[in-house]
Design a protein around this motif. Structure first.
Motif, PDB file in Angstrom:
ATOM      1  N   PRO A 180      45.760  27.405  51.911  1.00 37.03           N
ATOM      2  CA  PRO A 180      46.014  28.694  52.555  1.00 37.03           C
ATOM      3  C   PRO A 180      46.997  29.531  51.746  1.00 37.03           C
ATOM      4  N   LEU A 181      46.835  30.856  51.804  1.00 30.46           N
ATOM      5  CA  LEU A 181      47.714  31.775  51.096  1.00 30.46           C
ATOM      6  C   LEU A 181      48.559  32.555  52.102  1.00 30.46           C
ATOM      7  N   PRO A 182      49.707  33.073  51.668  1.00 29.26           N
ATOM      8  CA  PRO A 182      50.609  33.758  52.616  1.00 29.26           C
ATOM      9  C   PRO A 182      49.994  34.968  53.305  1.00 29.26           C
ATOM     10  N   ASP A 183      49.022  35.628  52.681  1.00 31.39           N
ATOM     11  CA  ASP A 183      48.436  36.831  53.273  1.00 31.39           C
ATOM     12  C   ASP A 183      47.311  36.522  54.259  1.00 31.39           C
ATOM     13  N   GLY A 184      47.095  35.262  54.577  1.00 36.07           N
ATOM     14  CA  GLY A 184      46.040  34.869  55.505  1.00 36.07           C
ATOM     15  C   GLY A 184      44.744  34.466  54.838  1.00 36.07           C
ATOM     16  N   GLY A 185      44.645  34.709  53.529  1.00 37.40           N
ATOM     17  CA  GLY A 185      43.475  34.265  52.788  1.00 37.40           C
ATOM     18  C   GLY A 185      43.607  32.809  52.374  1.00 37.40           C
ATOM     19  N   PHE A 186      42.763  32.391  51.460  1.00 35.59           N
ATOM     20  CA  PHE A 186      42.829  31.010  50.993  1.00 35.59           C
ATOM     21  C   PHE A 186      42.283  30.938  49.565  1.00 35.59           C
ATOM     22  N   ALA A 187      42.705  29.902  48.856  1.00 41.45           N
ATOM     23  CA  ALA A 187      42.169  29.601  47.532  1.00 41.45           C
ATOM     24  C   ALA A 187      41.456  28.266  47.615  1.00 41.45           C
ATOM     25  N   LEU A 188      40.430  28.101  46.819  1.00 39.17           N
ATOM     26  CA  LEU A 188      39.709  26.831  46.827  1.00 39.17           C
ATOM     27  C   LEU A 188      39.318  26.445  45.409  1.00 39.17           C
ATOM     28  N   SER A 189      39.297  25.162  45.184  1.00 37.88           N
ATOM     29  CA  SER A 189      38.828  24.644  43.894  1.00 37.88           C
ATOM     30  C   SER A 189      37.337  24.361  44.021  1.00 37.88           C
ATOM     31  N   ASP A 190      36.545  25.189  43.356  1.00 39.28           N
ATOM     32  CA  ASP A 190      35.094  25.013  43.319  1.00 39.28           C
ATOM     33  C   ASP A 190      34.821  24.006  42.197  1.00 39.28           C
ATOM     34  N   SER A 191      35.137  22.742  42.494  1.00 37.38           N
ATOM     35  CA  SER A 191      35.284  21.724  41.452  1.00 37.38           C
ATOM     36  C   SER A 191      34.023  21.518  40.631  1.00 37.38           C
ATOM     37  N   GLY A 192      32.869  21.462  41.289  1.00 38.84           N
ATOM     38  CA  GLY A 192      31.631  21.235  40.564  1.00 38.84           C
ATOM     39  C   GLY A 192      31.232  22.391  39.679  1.00 38.84           C
ATOM     40  N   HIS A 193      31.740  23.596  39.986  1.00 41.70           N
ATOM     41  CA  HIS A 193      31.503  24.766  39.141  1.00 41.70           C
ATOM     42  C   HIS A 193      32.661  25.011  38.165  1.00 41.70           C
ATOM     43  N   HIS A 194      33.659  24.118  38.176  1.00 41.04           N
ATOM     44  CA  HIS A 194      34.779  24.198  37.231  1.00 41.04           C
ATOM     45  C   HIS A 194      35.471  25.556  37.289  1.00 41.04           C
ATOM     46  N   ARG A 195      35.805  25.978  38.526  1.00 47.69           N
ATOM     47  CA  ARG A 195      36.474  27.261  38.683  1.00 47.69           C
ATOM     48  C   ARG A 195      37.309  27.252  39.959  1.00 47.69           C
ATOM     49  N   VAL A 196      38.133  28.304  40.104  1.00 49.13           N
ATOM     50  CA  VAL A 196      38.974  28.480  41.284  1.00 49.13           C
ATOM     51  C   VAL A 196      38.659  29.837  41.894  1.00 49.13           C
ATOM     52  N   LEU A 197      38.422  29.870  43.203  1.00 47.60           N
ATOM     53  CA  LEU A 197      38.130  31.111  43.912  1.00 47.60           C
ATOM     54  C   LEU A 197      39.307  31.474  44.809  1.00 47.60           C
ATOM     55  N   VAL A 198      39.659  32.754  44.829  1.00 49.70           N
ATOM     56  CA  VAL A 198      40.692  33.283  45.717  1.00 49.70           C
ATOM     57  C   VAL A 198      39.985  34.195  46.714  1.00 49.70           C
ATOM     58  N   CYS A 199      40.125  33.891  48.011  1.00 54.57           N
ATOM     59  CA  CYS A 199      39.320  34.547  49.032  1.00 54.57           C
ATOM     60  C   CYS A 199      40.186  35.202  50.108  1.00 54.57           C
ATOM     61  N   ALA A 200      39.644  36.256  50.704  1.00 58.90           N
ATOM     62  CA  ALA A 200      40.233  36.827  51.907  1.00 58.90           C
ATOM     63  C   ALA A 200      39.909  35.914  53.088  1.00 58.90           C
ATOM     64  N   ALA A 201      40.569  36.182  54.216  1.00 62.23           N
ATOM     65  CA  ALA A 201      40.386  35.316  55.382  1.00 62.23           C
ATOM     66  C   ALA A 201      38.937  35.272  55.847  1.00 62.23           C
ATOM     67  N   ASP A 202      38.184  36.375  55.643  1.00 59.78           N
ATOM     68  CA  ASP A 202      36.795  36.403  56.104  1.00 59.78           C
ATOM     69  C   ASP A 202      35.819  35.790  55.110  1.00 59.78           C
ATOM     70  N   GLY A 203      36.326  35.247  53.986  1.00 61.92           N
ATOM     71  CA  GLY A 203      35.466  34.603  53.006  1.00 61.92           C
ATOM     72  C   GLY A 203      35.048  35.498  51.852  1.00 61.92           C
ATOM     73  N   THR A 204      35.541  36.738  51.810  1.00 62.51           N
ATOM     74  CA  THR A 204      35.235  37.610  50.678  1.00 62.51           C
ATOM     75  C   THR A 204      35.998  37.141  49.445  1.00 62.51           C
ATOM     76  N   VAL A 205      35.281  36.918  48.358  1.00 56.69           N
ATOM     77  CA  VAL A 205      35.916  36.430  47.133  1.00 56.69           C
ATOM     78  C   VAL A 205      36.605  37.598  46.440  1.00 56.69           C
ATOM     79  N   ARG A 206      37.925  37.494  46.287  1.00 59.16           N
ATOM     80  CA  ARG A 206      38.718  38.559  45.678  1.00 59.16           C
ATOM     81  C   ARG A 206      38.959  38.337  44.189  1.00 59.16           C
ATOM     82  N   ALA A 207      38.958  37.082  43.757  1.00 57.91           N
ATOM     83  CA  ALA A 207      39.191  36.788  42.339  1.00 57.91           C
ATOM     84  C   ALA A 207      38.567  35.447  42.012  1.00 57.91           C
ATOM     85  N   THR A 208      38.089  35.319  40.781  1.00 56.88           N
ATOM     86  CA  THR A 208      37.490  34.074  40.301  1.00 56.88           C
ATOM     87  C   THR A 208      38.100  33.726  38.954  1.00 56.88           C
ATOM     88  N   ALA A 209      38.699  32.552  38.865  1.00 60.16           N
ATOM     89  CA  ALA A 209      39.259  32.067  37.601  1.00 60.16           C
ATOM     90  C   ALA A 209      38.340  30.987  37.065  1.00 60.16           C
TER      91      ALA A 209
END
Length: 660
Positions: A180-209
């Protein structure tokens, strides 16, 4: 020299990554590498990149790698779950699901991981427990290929297999952790895709590393590369990532959109740092999770990132301000030992959470939840009994059992556990003293969940790994599940929007440095017994004198753990204890007495053999704070003599040189 023909591979429950069952007979003409593994095992995971490199180097040659999956946990016997693991870890060679460890027993394998090399003529060239170094293993295989070529037993080309196409999943592929992130969103490790997604609370992807291409690269989010990222932690305005198969810790600056490696070299580490060491030049071993937590042993204001270093069975500590890293807890011996943190032992810690000054740890291989009092530096086990004690039971702390839990999250007076191999979320109720009073299931219907976390609003976020989704349990549902004592059965995944399509492929592999040692004896220690010396019938001892390498001594704080098995003539040679522990004792040598019983012999002389595995910790002889764990696998010949035999045999065992 005695040659032994490899037994066949029949008896498997299923074959994966191939459209038919294979036999060693049809593979005559090829060098065959059998990888005995189980998908829970971090050391087995360390071997997979080595085998991938071997396959790449010898593509087009008659060399075949076959995985023999001999599961430790009950869940690991299911071919469908093995298939998920094969896809998750990018295994491309054929894998046989070893039913009830039938093939394992036939080959006399005793530990995970073990490699068996079979020559083109069907005889066994090597049995290799442990993690081989790439260059040493490759040199061994090159030699076997050349010898077979000269002998005329090598095929002109490798056999042709038909592999099924990998399954596609979108937008997530085996997500490992969620934060969970302080703004109510969340980050997740999309491990099988070898990336990290940063999402808003409703699941909208805001950034992809990370683009999805596997590798190790820093820079802008779009150009960065990861390899099976797992644990995430938000601290100091940045997102920190345990980049597990890169053996690194990465920092994601969410404002600038850039990735930097702050600890780890990209290579699998083999040593423990002495005190605080610069993170950028310190090799790590499969960091699996991160957690910002107080460091009261340093100061009342200090906060560090605690690291679940799964690959070395320890907890480490990273200091974000200085970029330094240090060992925090664990001897490096894989076990379940409580007490002062420096003397504690862990078994693949994989999940961390903190509440107050208590750090809770999911100790996966012992199916345990552990707690560290950060103020006192004391470790205690809340639930869990040992490496081979697991199940799916509820009740009191002594009644309840987990199965390879990978994640934990702290609540007021309780701890949530991602009970991974039981496909559940369980709740550990704690009393005022922090002891477990009750364990029960609060969420069912999951598929090997890798983590659980608690958001600021009280909702639970679960990385439901094999279902390729993130599950949210709303605050009111979470409160009801805890109060009503009935598990939730219909939790829904968060729909994600705006995730870019992940790319496939890998960055060029960086060539490793020069190998240590030669190709002879890479797989085990072979002891020799003088001619005419043996044990007589009755009680006796085999005494192994461990001799430390020059400049090192055995640790005076870590015990020696010894495992013994009679591998030849178990009908005549029996051991009193097949597993035992010796108390710590410093020194350059150490005697390991193995009590045996020799039965009446059918002949004047019988050649027997034991296999002895010893977990130990070696330290610099002049600086006992500089230590590294080691594991010795020794084949010990034991001659049995009807007449003239001794009551004790003494053999000197030189310990290998370790990088301290």
């Amino acid at each position: 020299m005695t040659t032994v023909h490899a037994p066949e591979l029949d008896g498997g429950r299923a074959w994966l990554n191939i459209d038919r069952a294979l036999t060693l007979r049809e593979l005559r003409g090829s060098v065959v590498v059998l990888d005995f593994w189980t998908y829970c095992c971090i050391n087995c995971m360390h071997v997979l990149p080595t085998l991938r490199a071997i396959e790449e180097r010898h593509r087009g040659e008659p060399l075949v790698v076959i995985g023999v999956h001999s599961g430790k946990f009950t869940a690991e016997g299911d071919p469908d779950r093995i298939r998920e693991a094969v896809e998750r870890y990018g295994v491309e060679h054929p894998v046989v699901a070893d039913d009830d460890m039938t093939i394992w027993s036939r080959f006399g394998v005793r530990s995970w991981p073990t490699l068996v090399v079979v020559r083109p003529d069907g005889t066994i060239a090597a049995i290799a427990p442990g993690e081989p170094e790439l260059e040493v293993l490759d040199a061994f295989l090159v030699r076997e290929l050349e010898l077979a070529r000269k002998a005329g037993t090598l095929a002109a080309a490798p056999p042709v297999f038909h592999h099924p196409a990998p399954r596609e999943h979108d937008p997530l592929l085996y997500p490992g952790k969620c934060c969970p992130l302080p703004d109510g969103g969340f980050a997740l490790s999309d491990s099988g895709h070898h990336r990290v997604l940063v999402c808003a609370a409703d699941g909208t992807v805001r950034a992809t590393a990370g683009s999805g291409v596997r590798g190790l690269a820093d820079g802008a989010f779009a150009d960065a590369a990861f390899d099976d990222p797992q644990g995430l932690a938000f601290h100091g305005g940045a997102l920190w990532v345990a980049d597990t198969r890169n053996h690194a810790i990465r920092r994601l600056d969410l404002e600038s959109g850039r990735v930097a490696t702050v600890a780890g070299t990209g290579e699998l580490g083999r040593a423990t740092p002495v005190g605080r060491a610069p993170g950028a030049v310190t090799a790590l071993r499969s960091p699996w999770d991160l957690c910002p937590a107080p460091a009261p042993d340093v100061s009342s204001e200090a906060v560090a990132l605690y690291v679940a270093m799964a690959g070395s069975h320890q907890l480490w500590r990273f200091w974000p301000d200085s970029g330094e890293i240090e060992l925090y807890a664990g001897t490096g011996v894989e076990a379940l030992d409580d007490g002062p943190r420096e003397h504690s032992a862990w078994a693949q810690p994989s999940g961390l959470t903190v509440r107050g000054s208590t750090l809770f740890v999911a100790d996966s291989e012992s199916s345990a939840v552990r707690a560290v009092d950060l103020a006192r530096g004391e470790v205690r086990t809340l639930i869990g009994q040992g490496l081979f004690d697991f199940g799916d039971d509820e009740g009191t702390a002594t009644e309840a059992l987990l199965q390879h839990g990978l994640g934990v999250a702290a609540l007021e007076g309780a701890v949530l556990v991602a009970d991974t191999y039981n496909n559940k979320l369980k709740l550990l109720e704690l009393d005022a003293a922090g002891a477990v009073t009750d364990v029960r299931t609060v969420l069912e219907g999951l598929s090997e969940p890798g983590s659980v976390s608690v958001a600021a609003d009280g909702s639970w976020l679960v990385a439901d790994t094999n279902a390729h989704r993130i599950v949210r349990v709303a605050p009111e549902d979470a409160r009801h599940a805890r109060k009503a004592r009935r598990p939730i059965r219909d939790a829904q995944g968060i729909p994600l929007h705006g995730a870019p399509t992940a790319l496939r492929g890998a960055l060029p592999r960086r060539e490793p440095g020069p190998a240590r040692g030669g190709v002879e004896g890479w797989f085990t220690t072979l002891l020799e017994l003088p001619a005419g010396v043996g044990l007589g019938p009755g009680s006796g001892e085999v005494r192994l004198e461990l001799a430390s390498a020059s400049g090192s001594e055995l640790s005076d704080t870590a015990p020696l753990r010894v495992t013994v098995e009679v591998s030849r003539r178990s009908d005549l040679l029996r051991v009193q204890r097949d597993r035992f522990t010796l108390d710590p004792a410093a020194g350059s040598t150490r005697l390991v007495p193995i009590v045996v019983q020799v039965e009446a012999l059918p002949a004047s002389v019988v050649e027997a053999e034991m296999v002895v595995s010893i977990d130990y910790v070696a330290c610099d002889a002049h600086n006992h704070a500089a230590c590294v764990p080691g594991k010795l696998h020794a084949r010990v010949p034991v001659r049995l003599m009807a007449e003239g035999g001794r009551s004790a045999l003494e053999l000197r065992v030189p310990l290998p040189m370790l990088e301290i």
